[in-house]
Design an enzyme around this catalytic site. Structure first.
Site, PDB file in Angstrom:
ATOM      1  N   ASP A 127       9.882  -9.758   4.573  1.00  0.00           N
ATOM      2  CA  ASP A 127       8.905  -9.119   5.467  1.00  0.00           C
ATOM      3  C   ASP A 127       9.686  -8.344   6.522  1.00  0.00           C
ATOM      4  O   ASP A 127      10.250  -8.942   7.454  1.00  0.00           O
ATOM      5  CB  ASP A 127       8.017 -10.167   6.147  1.00  0.00           C
ATOM      6  CG  ASP A 127       6.967 -10.743   5.213  1.00  0.00           C
ATOM      7  OD1 ASP A 127       6.356  -9.961   4.456  1.00  0.00           O
ATOM      8  OD2 ASP A 127       6.759 -11.964   5.237  1.00  0.00           O
ATOM      9  N   ARG A 173      12.580  -9.617   9.651  1.00  0.00           N
ATOM     10  CA  ARG A 173      13.509 -10.718   9.354  1.00  0.00           C
ATOM     11  C   ARG A 173      14.976 -10.285   9.426  1.00  0.00           C
ATOM     12  O   ARG A 173      15.831 -11.071   9.772  1.00  0.00           O
ATOM     13  CB  ARG A 173      13.227 -11.281   7.956  1.00  0.00           C
ATOM     14  CG  ARG A 173      11.767 -11.579   7.652  1.00  0.00           C
ATOM     15  CD  ARG A 173      11.136 -12.537   8.611  1.00  0.00           C
ATOM     16  NE  ARG A 173       9.773 -12.863   8.188  1.00  0.00           N
ATOM     17  CZ  ARG A 173       8.810 -13.247   9.015  1.00  0.00           C
ATOM     18  NH1 ARG A 173       9.041 -13.333  10.315  1.00  0.00           N
ATOM     19  NH2 ARG A 173       7.605 -13.527   8.554  1.00  0.00           N
ATOM     20  N   ARG A 205       0.844  -4.805  14.793  1.00  0.00           N
ATOM     21  CA  ARG A 205       1.308  -4.632  13.410  1.00  0.00           C
ATOM     22  C   ARG A 205       0.492  -3.540  12.713  1.00  0.00           C
ATOM     23  O   ARG A 205       0.951  -2.959  11.723  1.00  0.00           O
ATOM     24  CB  ARG A 205       1.178  -5.941  12.627  1.00  0.00           C
ATOM     25  CG  ARG A 205       2.056  -7.067  13.144  1.00  0.00           C
ATOM     26  CD  ARG A 205       1.658  -8.399  12.523  1.00  0.00           C
ATOM     27  NE  ARG A 205       1.951  -8.465  11.104  1.00  0.00           N
ATOM     28  CZ  ARG A 205       1.519  -9.445  10.305  1.00  0.00           C
ATOM     29  NH1 ARG A 205       0.743 -10.404  10.788  1.00  0.00           N
ATOM     30  NH2 ARG A 205       1.849  -9.444   9.022  1.00  0.00           N
ATOM     31  N   LYS A 230      -1.340  -4.627   2.915  1.00  0.00           N
ATOM     32  CA  LYS A 230      -1.877  -5.944   3.277  1.00  0.00           C
ATOM     33  C   LYS A 230      -2.662  -5.818   4.583  1.00  0.00           C
ATOM     34  O   LYS A 230      -2.417  -4.893   5.356  1.00  0.00           O
ATOM     35  CB  LYS A 230      -0.756  -6.976   3.381  1.00  0.00           C
ATOM     36  CG  LYS A 230       0.327  -6.667   4.424  1.00  0.00           C
ATOM     37  CD  LYS A 230       1.472  -7.671   4.326  1.00  0.00           C
ATOM     38  CE  LYS A 230       2.451  -7.488   5.458  1.00  0.00           C
ATOM     39  NZ  LYS A 230       3.624  -8.358   5.366  1.00  0.00           N
ATOM     40  N   HIS A 231      -3.677  -6.655   4.792  1.00  0.00           N
ATOM     41  CA  HIS A 231      -4.113  -7.812   4.008  1.00  0.00           C
ATOM     42  C   HIS A 231      -5.550  -7.520   3.561  1.00  0.00           C
ATOM     43  O   HIS A 231      -6.462  -7.566   4.392  1.00  0.00           O
ATOM     44  CB  HIS A 231      -4.065  -9.083   4.832  1.00  0.00           C
ATOM     45  CG  HIS A 231      -2.723  -9.374   5.428  1.00  0.00           C
ATOM     46  ND1 HIS A 231      -2.292  -8.814   6.624  1.00  0.00           N
ATOM     47  CD2 HIS A 231      -1.701 -10.156   4.977  1.00  0.00           C
ATOM     48  CE1 HIS A 231      -1.070  -9.258   6.897  1.00  0.00           C
ATOM     49  NE2 HIS A 231      -0.680 -10.068   5.915  1.00  0.00           N
ATOM     50  N   HIS A 239      -2.351 -18.449   9.422  1.00  0.00           N
ATOM     51  CA  HIS A 239      -1.209 -19.351   9.272  1.00  0.00           C
ATOM     52  C   HIS A 239      -1.589 -20.782   9.670  1.00  0.00           C
ATOM     53  O   HIS A 239      -1.031 -21.741   9.139  1.00  0.00           O
ATOM     54  CB  HIS A 239      -0.034 -18.884  10.142  1.00  0.00           C
ATOM     55  CG  HIS A 239       0.588 -17.609   9.673  1.00  0.00           C
ATOM     56  ND1 HIS A 239       0.102 -16.387  10.040  1.00  0.00           N
ATOM     57  CD2 HIS A 239       1.652 -17.386   8.866  1.00  0.00           C
ATOM     58  CE1 HIS A 239       0.853 -15.439   9.485  1.00  0.00           C
ATOM     59  NE2 HIS A 239       1.790 -16.020   8.766  1.00  0.00           N
ATOM     60  N   ASP A 259      -1.099 -14.011  -0.548  1.00  0.00           N
ATOM     61  CA  ASP A 259      -0.357 -14.317   0.668  1.00  0.00           C
ATOM     62  C   ASP A 259       0.178 -15.742   0.495  1.00  0.00           C
ATOM     63  O   ASP A 259      -0.130 -16.425  -0.497  1.00  0.00           O
ATOM     64  CB  ASP A 259      -1.261 -14.182   1.887  1.00  0.00           C
ATOM     65  CG  ASP A 259      -0.477 -13.903   3.175  1.00  0.00           C
ATOM     66  OD1 ASP A 259       0.750 -14.083   3.182  1.00  0.00           O
ATOM     67  OD2 ASP A 259      -1.096 -13.498   4.177  1.00  0.00           O
TER      68      ASP A 259
END
Length: 332
Positions: free
Chosen positions: A62, A70, A131, A161-162, A174, A244
């Site tokens: 990601d 990351r 985002r 996404k999403h 999450h 996901d």
């Protein structure tokens, strides 16, 4: 042919247990997180060691930009996607950023970053927020399309996404099960538009762990109504569907990890992600071994389309791209 499970590893190098898991034919991909990453050389060596075991594995990360990035040490610190809309030459800058991101990710041996985010910024969802490119669906589609163009030019497939949009539901999937109460017509007029406009350009889509009760009682990633009738039927999407992360709280409505991956594949996903929980990944693997699933041939399209040399920073386009992003004050 690649398997239908994408999982992760704990460290910066493969353990004997990792190597055993990666040899299982049901495993088709591996995603890296921040804990797996030290510097570009280490990531490249890790990817090479993975390829030595399974040359066919799809390697992902990601690397959206902003707070979801990351690869950090000795990589470009990419802006949040919301920053582009504030620039006059937003489309060109978005394309440039897509190319820079994909070039760096490809240069260390990874195939894809799960990007771009097509969610709309409704000023409601903290997990989406900056985002998202925009709150306006048509402008968001234009900016995402430009970003994807840059990705393609660097040899990377794009994942939107999403689906069908996580920007309205306030809960974070999450840690909770978000619900979006809007009607299908309301979704068609807003959040679905970027997916509709880009359906022929996207290589892959990742559905949201969000329940839209006016359409289905199941989260989108477990819903044949969303994935088959609407995404493939109405929108004409022909690419890969990734779930996901099936370890997220929003996926727990489907049962344990084995039941979750079975439900995701039954709904229409081509590959299920099970991350940050090795026991759950092993349970999902056993479920796939029992199911004897035939992997989707579509998955092969997600591999990097050409190699990027480690000397990419000597490329005149790289230098010009970095200069443009700095001039626009999008990177330091």
């Amino acid at each position: 042919m690649q398997g239908s499970l994408m999982l992760d590893i704990a460290g910066t190098w493969l353990t004997a247990e990792d190597r055993h898991l990666l040899r299982q034919p049901e495993v088709g991909g591996l995603i890296l997180f921040a804990r797996n990453i030290d510097n570009p050389r280490q990531v490249l060596e890790l990817c090479r060691s993975i390829r030595a075991i399974r040359p066919d594995l799809l390697l992902a990360v990601d690397q959206e930009g902003g707070r979801v990035q990351r690869l950090r040490r000795d990589f470009v610190r990419l802006p949040a996607m919301r920053e582009f809309t504030r620039r006059g030459d937003a489309l060109q800058l978005a394309e440039t950023c897509g190319w820079v991101m994909a070039t760096e990710v490809r240069a260390v041996g990874l195939d894809i970053s799960f990007a771009p985010v097509l969610d709309l910024d409704h000023q409601r969802s903290a997990v989406v927020g900056t985002r998202a490119f925009e709150g306006d669906p048509l402008r968001a589609a234009d900016l995402a399309g430009a970003f994807m163009k840059g990705m393609r030019e660097a040899g990377m497939a794009a994942t939107g996404k999403h689906f069908p949009g996580h920007g309205w539901a306030e809960a974070d999937s999450h840690v909770a099960i978000p619900v979006d109460e809007r009607s299908l017509d309301q979704l068609r007029e807003a959040d679905l538009l970027p997916f509709q406009r880009l359906s022929r350009e996207l290589d892959a889509v990742m559905p949201a762990h969000v329940i839209y009760p006016s359409v289905d009682t199941q989260p989108a990633g477990f819903s044949r109504r969303w994935l088959q009738d609407i995404l493939r039927g109405e929108l004409g999407f022909r690419g890969v569907i990734f779930s996901d992360d099936l370890s997220m709280a929003g996926a727990h409505v489907a049962g344990d990890a084995g039941e979750r991956i079975r439900a995701a594949l039954a709904a229409g996903c081509d590959m299920g992600l099970v991350c940050n929980d090795r026991a759950a990944a092993e349970l999902a693997l056993v479920a796939l071994q029992q199911l004897k699933v035939t992997p989707s041939e579509r998955l092969g399209r997600m591999r990097g389309r050409f190699d990027v040399t480690p000397e990419y920073k000597q490329n005149p386009r790289w230098r010009a791209s970095i200069a443009a992003l700095k001039a626009a004050e999008l990177i330091d």
